[in-house]
Write a protein that holds these residues in place. Structure first.
Motif, PDB file in Angstrom:
ATOM      1  N   GLY A 229       0.797  -1.216   0.000  1.00 40.36           N
ATOM      2  CA  GLY A 229       0.000   0.000   0.000  1.00 40.36           C
ATOM      3  C   GLY A 229       0.830   1.268   0.000  1.00 40.36           C
ATOM      4  N   HIS A 230       2.000   1.212  -0.657  1.00 40.90           N
ATOM      5  CA  HIS A 230       2.886   2.369  -0.722  1.00 40.90           C
ATOM      6  C   HIS A 230       2.850   2.982  -2.121  1.00 40.90           C
ATOM      7  CE1 HIS A 230       4.591   1.419   3.180  1.00 40.90           C
ATOM      8  NE2 HIS A 230       4.823   0.178   2.775  1.00 40.90           N
ATOM      9  N   THR A 261       5.300  -1.901   9.971  1.00 42.55           N
ATOM     10  CA  THR A 261       5.174  -3.193  10.637  1.00 42.55           C
ATOM     11  C   THR A 261       5.009  -4.289   9.595  1.00 42.55           C
ATOM     12  OG1 THR A 261       2.767  -2.978  10.815  1.00 42.55           O
ATOM     13  CG2 THR A 261       4.083  -2.162  12.657  1.00 42.55           C
ATOM     14  N   ALA A 262       5.453  -5.489   9.926  1.00 41.90           N
ATOM     15  CA  ALA A 262       5.365  -6.611   8.996  1.00 41.90           C
ATOM     16  C   ALA A 262       3.912  -6.846   8.593  1.00 41.90           C
ATOM     17  CB  ALA A 262       5.942  -7.869   9.634  1.00 41.90           C
ATOM     18  N   GLY A 263       3.656  -6.873   7.299  1.00 46.45           N
ATOM     19  CA  GLY A 263       2.312  -7.126   6.799  1.00 46.45           C
ATOM     20  C   GLY A 263       1.410  -5.915   6.798  1.00 46.45           C
ATOM     21  N   GLY A 264       1.886  -4.773   7.278  1.00 44.91           N
ATOM     22  CA  GLY A 264       1.043  -3.583   7.345  1.00 44.91           C
ATOM     23  C   GLY A 264       0.649  -3.082   5.966  1.00 44.91           C
ATOM     24  N   ASN A 265      -0.590  -2.602   5.863  1.00 46.55           N
ATOM     25  CA  ASN A 265      -1.096  -2.017   4.617  1.00 46.55           C
ATOM     26  C   ASN A 265      -1.234  -0.516   4.845  1.00 46.55           C
ATOM     27  OD1 ASN A 265      -2.639  -1.173   2.376  1.00 46.55           O
ATOM     28  ND2 ASN A 265      -3.649  -3.169   2.221  1.00 46.55           N
ATOM     29  N   TYR A 266      -0.520   0.273   4.045  1.00 48.76           N
ATOM     30  CA  TYR A 266      -0.443   1.716   4.270  1.00 48.76           C
ATOM     31  C   TYR A 266      -1.361   2.526   3.354  1.00 48.76           C
ATOM     32  CZ  TYR A 266       2.844   0.470   7.718  1.00 48.76           C
ATOM     33  OH  TYR A 266       3.380  -0.094   8.857  1.00 48.76           O
ATOM     34  N   GLY A 267      -2.251   1.807   2.665  1.00 47.34           N
ATOM     35  CA  GLY A 267      -3.438   2.447   2.130  1.00 47.34           C
ATOM     36  C   GLY A 267      -3.468   2.902   0.699  1.00 47.34           C
ATOM     37  N   LYS A 277      -8.988   4.697   8.474  1.00 50.65           N
ATOM     38  CA  LYS A 277      -9.842   3.774   7.734  1.00 50.65           C
ATOM     39  C   LYS A 277      -9.488   2.337   8.088  1.00 50.65           C
ATOM     40  CE  LYS A 277     -11.632   2.962   3.062  1.00 50.65           C
ATOM     41  NZ  LYS A 277     -11.565   3.403   1.643  1.00 50.65           N
ATOM     42  N   GLU A 278     -10.494   1.559   8.387  1.00 48.32           N
ATOM     43  CA  GLU A 278     -10.294   0.176   8.814  1.00 48.32           C
ATOM     44  C   GLU A 278      -9.461  -0.597   7.798  1.00 48.32           C
ATOM     45  OE1 GLU A 278     -10.444  -3.000  11.358  1.00 48.32           O
ATOM     46  OE2 GLU A 278     -11.242  -0.982  11.731  1.00 48.32           O
ATOM     47  N   GLY A 279      -8.480  -1.345   8.317  1.00 48.25           N
ATOM     48  CA  GLY A 279      -7.646  -2.173   7.468  1.00 48.25           C
ATOM     49  C   GLY A 279      -6.364  -1.502   6.995  1.00 48.25           C
ATOM     50  N   PHE A 280      -6.236  -0.189   7.223  1.00 50.27           N
ATOM     51  CA  PHE A 280      -5.061   0.535   6.775  1.00 50.27           C
ATOM     52  C   PHE A 280      -4.387   1.236   7.954  1.00 50.27           C
ATOM     53  CE2 PHE A 280      -8.011   0.959   3.040  1.00 50.27           C
ATOM     54  CZ  PHE A 280      -7.389  -0.018   2.267  1.00 50.27           C
ATOM     55  N   ARG A 281      -3.072   1.390   7.866  1.00 54.48           N
ATOM     56  CA  ARG A 281      -2.317   2.068   8.914  1.00 54.48           C
ATOM     57  C   ARG A 281      -2.126   3.536   8.564  1.00 54.48           C
ATOM     58  NH1 ARG A 281      -0.148  -0.531  12.905  1.00 54.48           N
ATOM     59  NH2 ARG A 281       1.438   1.094  13.196  1.00 54.48           N
TER      60      ARG A 281
END
Length: 376
Positions: A229-230, A261-267, A277-281
Motif C-alpha cells: 500500500g505504498h 510493521t510486517a504485513g502492514g497495509n499503508y493504504g 480507515k479500517e484495514g489501513f495504517r
C-alpha cells in the motif's frame, strides 16, 4: 537469485518529488493510537535544532544514494551518470570508483540507493538499487580500493530483479536493518493498482536476505513483500528500539512518515494521509506536498530527520518517548535548495545531500553538495 515477472506501466499526476508542479497482516492495522515509543523512554527536547557546520563536497551530479564507509569516508551514487564516487570525509576529495554496468537512466530512474554489506569488513561488497532497460533490480559489487580509480568496482552480481520500473515512482532506497536483512523501497511506477496487488512487487517495502531470497519471518514465507500500500518509498531508517520508519510521497494532498510493521497495509491508493480507515495504517506524521515531497530519512538524537525535495527543508519528527502525536519541526527552509538524502553519521551528526542537478532543480555554482549538519 530471486525474480518476479511484473506488469510495467507509467503515468501519474505527480512525480517522485513534486506534482507537475496485503499478506495476512498482524493486528494493529489501524493507528488511532500513538506508535511513538516506550513509556519512560527519554524524549528529545521539545524544540530541536539543525545547523550546517560545513560543506564537505561540491560539484556532484544528480547525487542520490549515500553510504558511509568505515573510517568516515562516503560513497555517493549519481542517478543519471550511473557512477559511484568516494568522498573523503575530511577533505571532500572525490575519487570515482567506476560505472555500474546495466544502468539505464530515464525520468526518475537510474542508479539510486547504496548500502554496504553487513559483512563489509570482510567481503567489501557494495549493494546498489538501479533501473535497467527492463526492470529495477538490486546487485552487489566488490569494491577493490587497490585498483586504479575508475576500475575499482567488480562486475555486478544481481541478487534480486523484476521490480517494476517506470518513468516515475521507482522507489530506490535500500538499507540493511538491525536484523542484517536488506530492505528496499519499491515504487508503484505510476500504476496505482500495483500498490494493493499482492502478486506485484510495486508499491511495497521488500525484505530480503543478503543473497536476495525472501527473508525469514516475512508475512508470507515465499514472498519478499514486507509491507504494502505504498506509493513511492524513498526513505528507510531504524531507531534504537529497532522500529522501521519510512517516508512516503503523497500525490496532491499528503506526504507521510510511517512506522512500518510486517504485513502492514499503508493504504495507497485507497487512502492518502490520516483517514483512520479500517484495514489501513495511518501515518505518524503528514505534510502538504509543497512542504515536503520527502526522500531520505535518518534517525539521530531521538528524532527522525526527513529530507524534503520540493519543500527544500529538513524536517525533525521526535519519536523517542513521545506521548501522543509528534510535532514536526522544519529547519534550513530554502537555504540549500532541494534535499535528497540524509544519513546518520554518529551522535548528533548528519550528512545531507542536495539535489538541484536532477533536472527538477535550479543548479547554482557548486551544486550539488554534501553538507555536515549538527542536530539536537
Amino acid at each position: 537469485m530471486a525474480a518476479a515477472s511484473l506488469v510495467f506501466a507509467a503515468g501519474c499526476s505527480s512525480g517522485d518529488d513534486e506534482p507537475d508542479r496485503r499478506e495476512s497482516p498482524p493486528k494493529r492495522e489501524t493507528s488511532s493510537q500513538s506508535p511513538t515509543g516506550k513509556a519512560g523512554a527519554e524524549a528529545p527536547p521539545e524544540k530541536g535544532s539543525a545547523k550546517v557546520t560545513r560543506t564537505l563536497a561540491t560539484g556532484l551530479k544528480s547525487p542520490w544514494g549515500l553510504a558511509p564507509l568505515p573510517g568516515g569516508d562516503l560513497l555517493v551514487s549519481s542517478r543519471d551518470e550511473g557512477t559511484i564516487t568516494r568522498v573523503d570525509g575530511k577533505t571532500g576529495k572525490k575519487t570515482e570508483l567506476g560505472s555500474v554496468p546495466g544502468v539505464s537512466p530515464g525520468g526518475e530512474g537510474g542508479l539510486m540507493g547504496l548500502a554496504l554489506s553487513p559483512s563489509y569488513a570482510s567481503d567489501h561488497m557494495v549493494y546498489a538499487y538501479f533501473t535497467t532497460e527492463s526492470d529495477n533490480r538490486i546487485a552487489r559489487m566488490l569494491y577493490d580500493e587497490k585498483k586504479p580509480s575508475g576500475e575499482q568496482l567488480g562486475a555486478p552480481d544481481t541478487v534480486f530483479k523484476g521490480i517494476p520500473k517506470g518513468m516515475i515512482h521507482n522507489g530506490g532506497r535500500i538499507a540493511f536493518g538491525p536484523d542484517k536483512m536488506l530492505y528496499a523501497g519499491a515504487g508503484e511506477t505510476g500504476e496505482t493498482d500495483l500498490a494493493q496487488d499482492k502478486k506485484s512487487l510495486g508499491g511495497k517495502i521488500l525484505r530480503l536476505t543478503p543473497d536476495g531470497e525472501p527473508a525469514p519471518g516475512n508475512p508470507s514465507g515465499d514472498s519478499a513483500v514486507y509491507s504494502l500500500g505504498h506509493r513511492n518509498v524513498q526513505g528507510l531508517a531504524w531507531d534504537e528500539q529497532k522500529r522501521l520508519w519510512a517516508s512516503e510521497f503523497g500525490q496532491d494532498t499528503w506526504d507521510e512518515l510511517n512506522e512500518i510493521t510486517a504485513g502492514g497495509n499503508y493504504g495507497w491508493p485507497e487512502v492518502e494521509g490520516k483517514e483512520s480507515k479500517e484495514g489501513f495504517r495511518d501515518p505518524v506524521a503528514q505534510w502538504k506536498t509543497s512542504e515536503a515531497s520527502p526522500s531520505g530519512v535518518a534517525y539521530a538524537e531521538g528524532s527522525v530527520w526527513m529530507a524534503g525535495l520540493r519543500g527544500e527543508r529538513l524536517w525533525r519528527v521526535p519519536v523517542r518517548g513521545v506521548d501522543g502525536e509528534p510535532e514536526p519541526q522544519a529547519f534550513l527552509k530554502g537555504e540549500h535548495g532541494r534535499l535528497r538524502t540524509v544519513v546518520a553519521a554518529g551522535g548528533d551528526k548528519l550528512w545531507l545531500v542536495t539535489n538541484e542537478t536532477d533536472s527538477r532543480g535550479t543548479p547554482e555554482k557548486g551544486d550539488d553538495k554534501i553538507l555536515e549538519v549538527r542536530v539536537k
